[in-house]
Design a protein around this motif. Structure first.
Motif, short mmCIF file in Angstrom:
data_model
loop_
_atom_site.label_atom_id
_atom_site.label_comp_id
_atom_site.label_asym_id
_atom_site.label_seq_id
_atom_site.Cartn_x
_atom_site.Cartn_y
_atom_site.Cartn_z
N SER A 86 0.82 -1.21 0.00
CA SER A 86 0.00 0.00 0.00
C SER A 86 0.86 1.26 0.00
O SER A 86 0.49 2.27 -0.60
CB SER A 86 -0.93 0.00 1.22
OG SER A 86 -1.83 -1.07 1.14
N ALA A 93 0.77 7.58 -5.94
CA ALA A 93 -0.25 8.64 -5.95
C ALA A 93 0.37 10.00 -5.69
O ALA A 93 0.01 11.01 -6.30
CB ALA A 93 -1.32 8.33 -4.91
N ARG A 144 -3.71 2.26 1.46
CA ARG A 144 -4.26 2.06 0.12
C ARG A 144 -5.43 3.03 -0.09
O ARG A 144 -5.54 3.68 -1.13
CB ARG A 144 -4.73 0.61 -0.02
CG ARG A 144 -5.48 0.28 -1.30
CD ARG A 144 -4.61 0.16 -2.51
NE ARG A 144 -3.56 -0.85 -2.37
CZ ARG A 144 -2.62 -1.06 -3.29
NH1 ARG A 144 -2.60 -0.36 -4.41
NH2 ARG A 144 -1.69 -1.97 -3.09
N GLN A 148 -5.72 6.10 -2.81
CA GLN A 148 -6.83 6.25 -3.76
C GLN A 148 -7.55 7.58 -3.55
O GLN A 148 -7.99 8.22 -4.51
CB GLN A 148 -7.80 5.07 -3.63
CG GLN A 148 -7.21 3.81 -4.25
CD GLN A 148 -7.99 2.56 -3.87
OE1 GLN A 148 -8.73 2.56 -2.90
NE2 GLN A 148 -7.80 1.51 -4.64
N SER A 151 -5.58 10.52 -5.04
CA SER A 151 -5.45 10.47 -6.50
C SER A 151 -6.81 10.42 -7.18
O SER A 151 -6.89 10.41 -8.40
CB SER A 151 -4.67 9.23 -6.89
OG SER A 151 -5.43 8.08 -6.55
N GLY A 153 -8.44 7.90 -7.22
CA GLY A 153 -8.57 6.48 -7.55
C GLY A 153 -8.30 6.14 -9.00
O GLY A 153 -8.38 4.98 -9.40
N SER A 154 -7.94 7.14 -9.79
CA SER A 154 -7.78 6.83 -11.22
C SER A 154 -6.32 6.81 -11.64
O SER A 154 -5.45 7.39 -10.99
CB SER A 154 -8.54 7.87 -12.04
OG SER A 154 -8.02 9.15 -11.75
N ASP A 249 -0.77 4.74 -10.66
CA ASP A 249 -1.96 3.89 -10.66
C ASP A 249 -2.19 3.29 -9.27
O ASP A 249 -1.94 2.11 -9.03
CB ASP A 249 -1.79 2.78 -11.70
CG ASP A 249 -3.13 2.12 -12.01
OD1 ASP A 249 -4.11 2.41 -11.31
OD2 ASP A 249 -3.17 1.30 -12.94
N SER A 251 -4.57 2.25 -7.59
CA SER A 251 -5.49 1.14 -7.33
C SER A 251 -4.85 -0.21 -7.62
O SER A 251 -5.33 -1.24 -7.15
CB SER A 251 -6.76 1.29 -8.17
OG SER A 251 -7.41 2.48 -7.80
#
Lengths: 328, 519
Positions: A86, A93, A144, A148, A151, A153-154, A249, A251
């Motif tokens: 994580s 991120a 984690r 997300q 960021s 989450g994308s 990324d 995720s």
């Protein structure tokens, strides 16, 4: 006064012949396995003996080596660091978030953010005396989520042509720079373990916590430093992976990699109970695990079997350790 | 006092048990009568726990027999013993913390109505049991919400509430405070009045005399005597536990000893302990040790000798008291601070608090001195090697080489490595907690030689032992501890064995109390 206490105090002895062989196998099996699988691929896998394949292997192995080395220290003290996967995502991120300040600044901030998670984790373990398994599980989920959240989450791509592209592709004398960095870091940690008070204190904490306390060693500071280092390594690993795929990324980066790192530590011969640290073994095991993935992909075998094989290897490694531990 | 009217419930006759050729019990007998509290006494290694484990079916005797209400029984597993009505409460509480008191007490015997648990009947039943023992506990409370003492009461009630003919209580009071002990004693008395036979183990003299109707004393795996508290007063009990002594060894040269005392009296104080208090285990302990003097902390098991050492060293945090090392106060001691102040502590528990099992002789011996032999964190290998060479020679460590794992050495050699760890620091004062525990005679003699050599160098030495004779032979002076307090101070060459015994038993009346326990 009693002979009963005496026998208990001296501990059991194992039978020399059988345990010798198992000791030997336990000690060197990972190196033998690495060489054997490598030779097998050279002979039996089409296209394995190419610069492209081998470089690719090392690009993928570098972040694993880094987090596995950090994990070795944590496990050597009798703890564990479940947060590394994580933390890699958080690092990735953070990179995306601060890319506007320049790529180098973004990398520094990302690694610093990762290290901060390590300080937090280490403080909980060393000072608040919370079980590392618990803090790690908590951070595994929380960090984690944090990654997300910051960021959105994308996935966001990193513009090519800069430092990240270089990290993701550059080689020196044919060897990926990230792999050289990871090996250098492993070498530095190995030196730390072998030659410094810090390494000794880590081993003492893992070998016998109460005795370490009574010998006046700074157990808490040592633990704090180790979890911070482990998280910082994970931060760097997150940068490496982002650079390789050219994107942030959160995720997907680092998912389940804490388990791979733990597997590398165990297969590399560092016992889960602590008190022994084998950095070289960890590096070899990390390369070995990566080589298994490569082998399965290139032999076109269902990748899921690679996971099963790894599980079997972990159990085999733990079995060998069990017999070795009998000697104490 | 003849108790012929009380029926004999459990009888052990001629019990013999050895482990791997080592005798743990040699012809031991025990008679437990209905309605009696029976104290089982003996020092470390006397065979108490082996005997209890035989009664509870954990071990099977090599010879001898067990009679339950006159009928021979044999227990091949703990369940057999339980089914015969022998209940045991161990030192560790063994309950399900997240379940209620009622659920714990009735575990496996829950009242049912048509196959469904009858909660109301369960609560009522448990309430009745708790009332019987005058325990103010809510049957609906979760066990985890209770204090440790009350948890122990629940464990005891669970053990005894149903058809217990024999109840074995192995040091039930060790974790309890004074109030809880009183409650426990009430429970035990109630049990006694119900006709149970109770086997009680405690290291606290006062409890034994408060509660017990009968004693059995074991020593070195042998039955010594069965008697009543009236016929076996404190001093006699302690003597029975410790056995006779052979005093010709060294300590008889009184003139030499007096000379030595006169010389020591000129020396400065090396270690001073004032009003040291930790919980109820160390109570207001004060003593001084001169440079070059060997002072023995003499006390039975549970007298606070280990705790006193640990509190001096900072391994446990004392509630009050001052420690001074060669004139310099040791403030807020921790092991690290104590070590830099020049105090070393050898733990009595070599395995759990001493050795680093997987590591080498070298790493073990230099564990505490690394700070002093490193630069920028890098350990000087040559310094490390020379320390190991010097102390391996001096202490005659038998290891194939310095890289050998310490766990492969014998107990005596492990102990020498640990002594090397503490002595290499060049301490001003050393606390050696039972340094000869569990090591063979040869190594013992070596350790004694080393201790005397330390004193010769002007180090203040504090040493404890579970063997009284050893301390009498080794020490210049003895500080006697009983139930956490200093009960006297004696010079081995000036007192008789009986004086020491009476001090050990907590009766500080007969022996000369030279400045004993003064503040």
């Amino acid at each position: 006064m009693t002979t009963q206490t005496q026998t208990r105090g001296t501990g059991r002895k194992t039978t020399p012949g059988a345990s010798h062989l198992l000791n030997w196998a336990g000690k060197y099996s990972v190196y033998l396995a690495l060489v054997a699988l490598f030779v097998f691929n050279l002979v039996a896998t089409d296209g394995f003996a190419s610069t492209f394949t081998l470089q690719n292997l090392l690009f993928s192995a570098a972040p694993i080596i880094l987090i596995a080395v950090g994990q070795t220290l944590a496990i050597g003290t009798g703890g564990i660091d479940l947060s590394v996967g994580s933390v890699m995502a958080l690092s990735s991120a953070t990179v995306a978030l601060y890319l506007g300040y320049g790529e180098v600044a973004a990398i520094i901030i990302a690694v610093a953010a990762a290290a901060l998670i390590g300080v937090f984790n280490g403080s909980l373990i060393a000072f608040a005396r919370i079980n590392p398994l618990i803090t790690g599980l908590g951070l595994l989920v929380a960090v984690r989520g944090l990654a997300q959240a910051v960021s959105g989450g994308s996935r966001s791509s990193i513009p090519p042509g800069g430092v990240f592209t270089w990290i993701g592709n550059a080689s020196f004398l044919g060897i990926p720079v990230v792999a050289l960095f990871a090996l250098a870091a492993a070498g530095a940690v190995a030196l730390l373990v072998r030659r410094t008070t810090f390494g000794r204190y880590a081993l003492f904490a893992g070998s016998n916590r109460e005795a370490a306390f009574l010998a006046g060693t700074p157990r808490n500071i040592t633990l704090l430093a180790i979890y911070t280092l482990s998280a910082a390594f994970a931060g760097i690993a997150g940068v490496m992976v982002s650079a390789r795929i050219g994107a942030s990324d959160p995720s997907f980066i680092g998912i389940n990699l804490e388990l791979t790192a733990i597997a590398a530590v165990v297969i590399g011969g560092t016992p889960l109970v602590g008190g022994r640290i084998s950095i070289l073994g960890t590096v070899a095991a990390a390369l070995f695990l990566q080589l298994i993935d490569t082998t399965f992909v290139m032999q076109d075998i269902n990748f899921a079997f690679a996971q099963v094989l790894k599980a079997i290897l972990i159990i085999a490694a733990l079995y060998l350790q069990r017999t070795r531990k009998d000697a104490r | 006092m003849s108790d012929q009217d009380k029926p004999l419930i459990l009888q052990a006759r001629g019990i013999r048990k050895s482990f791997k050729g080592v005798h743990a019990l040699k012809t031991v007998s025990l008679n437990l009568y209905a309605g009696e509290v029976h104290g089982l006494n003996g020092e470390n290694g006397a065979g108490k726990s082996t005997l209890i484990k035989i009664l509870t079916g954990f071990h099977q005797p090599d010879a001898g027999e067990l009679l339950l209400e006159g009928r021979p029984v044999s227990f091949s597993k703990p369940l057999d013993s339980q089914h015969s009505g022998i209940s045991t409460v161990y030192q560790e509480v063994n309950l399900i913390p997240e379940r209620t008191v009622a659920e714990n007490i009735l575990l496996g015997r829950e009242p049912r109505r048509g196959g469904i648990l009858d909660k109301r009947a369960a609560i009522a039943q448990v309430q009745e049991i708790l009332d019987r023992y005058e325990l103010n506990i809510n049957p609906r409370s979760k066990v985890s919400e209770l204090g440790l003492g009350m948890q122990q009461m629940v464990a005891i009630v669970r053990a005894v509430a149903f058809e217990a003919k024999v109840v074995i209580l192995d040091e039930p009071t060790s974790a309890l405070n004074g109030n809880e002990i009183e409650i426990l004693f009430n429970v035990i008395r109630q049990l006694r009045s119900e006709g149970a036979a109770i086997l009680f183990v405690s290291h606290r003299m006062s409890e034994l005399y408060e509660l017990c109707d009968r004693f059995t004393v074991l020593r070195d795996g042998e039955f010594v005597t069965e008697s009543t508290p009236v016929d076996l007063p404190r001093a006699a009990l302690v003597k029975a536990m410790l056995g006779g002594v052979d005093l010709d060894e060294g300590s008889l040269d009184r003139d030499a000893a007096r000379d030595r005392m006169r010389r020591l009296a000129q020396e400065d104080i090396g270690l001073s302990v004032k009003n040291l208090t930790w919980s109820t285990r160390v109570r207001d302990v004060s003593f001084d040790v001169r440079k070059g003097e060997i002072v023995g902390l003499l006390g039975l098991l549970g007298s606070g000798r280990t705790e006193t050492c640990k509190a001096i060293f900072g391994a446990v945090k004392a509630d009050a008291g001052d420690v001074t090392v060669a004139g310099t106060p040791l403030t807020r001691p921790t092991p690290a601070r104590a070590l830099s102040a020049g105090v070393s502590y050898l733990s009595e528990d070599r395995r759990n608090e001493g050795i680093f099992p997987g590591l080498s002789v070298k790493e073990n011996m230099t564990a505490a001195i690394l700070k002093n032999i490193s630069k920028f964190g890098f350990i000087s290998r040559s310094a490390q090697n020379s320390i190991v060479r010097e102390f391996s020679d001096e202490l005659k460590v038998k290891a194939s080489n310095a890289e050998q794992a310490i766990s492969e050495l014998s107990g005596g050699n492990q102990q020498k490595v640990l002594l090397g760890r503490w002595l290499s620091l060049g301490p001003k004062a050393v606390l050696l907690d039972d340094p000869t525990r569990g090591i063979d005679i040869g190594a013992k003699a070596e350790v004694h030689r080393v201790i005397r050599a330390l004193a010769e160098k002007g180090i203040a030495v504090v040493v404890t032992s579970s063997e009284t004779e050893e301390l009498l032979a080794l020490c210049d002076r003895l500080v006697v501890l009983s139930e956490g307090s200093v009960t006297g101070e004696v010079y081995p060459h000036e007192v008789g064995y009986d004086d020491v015994i009476s001090l050990l038993s907590g009766q500080a009346n007969t022996a000369k109390q030279t400045a004993g326990g003064t503040e």
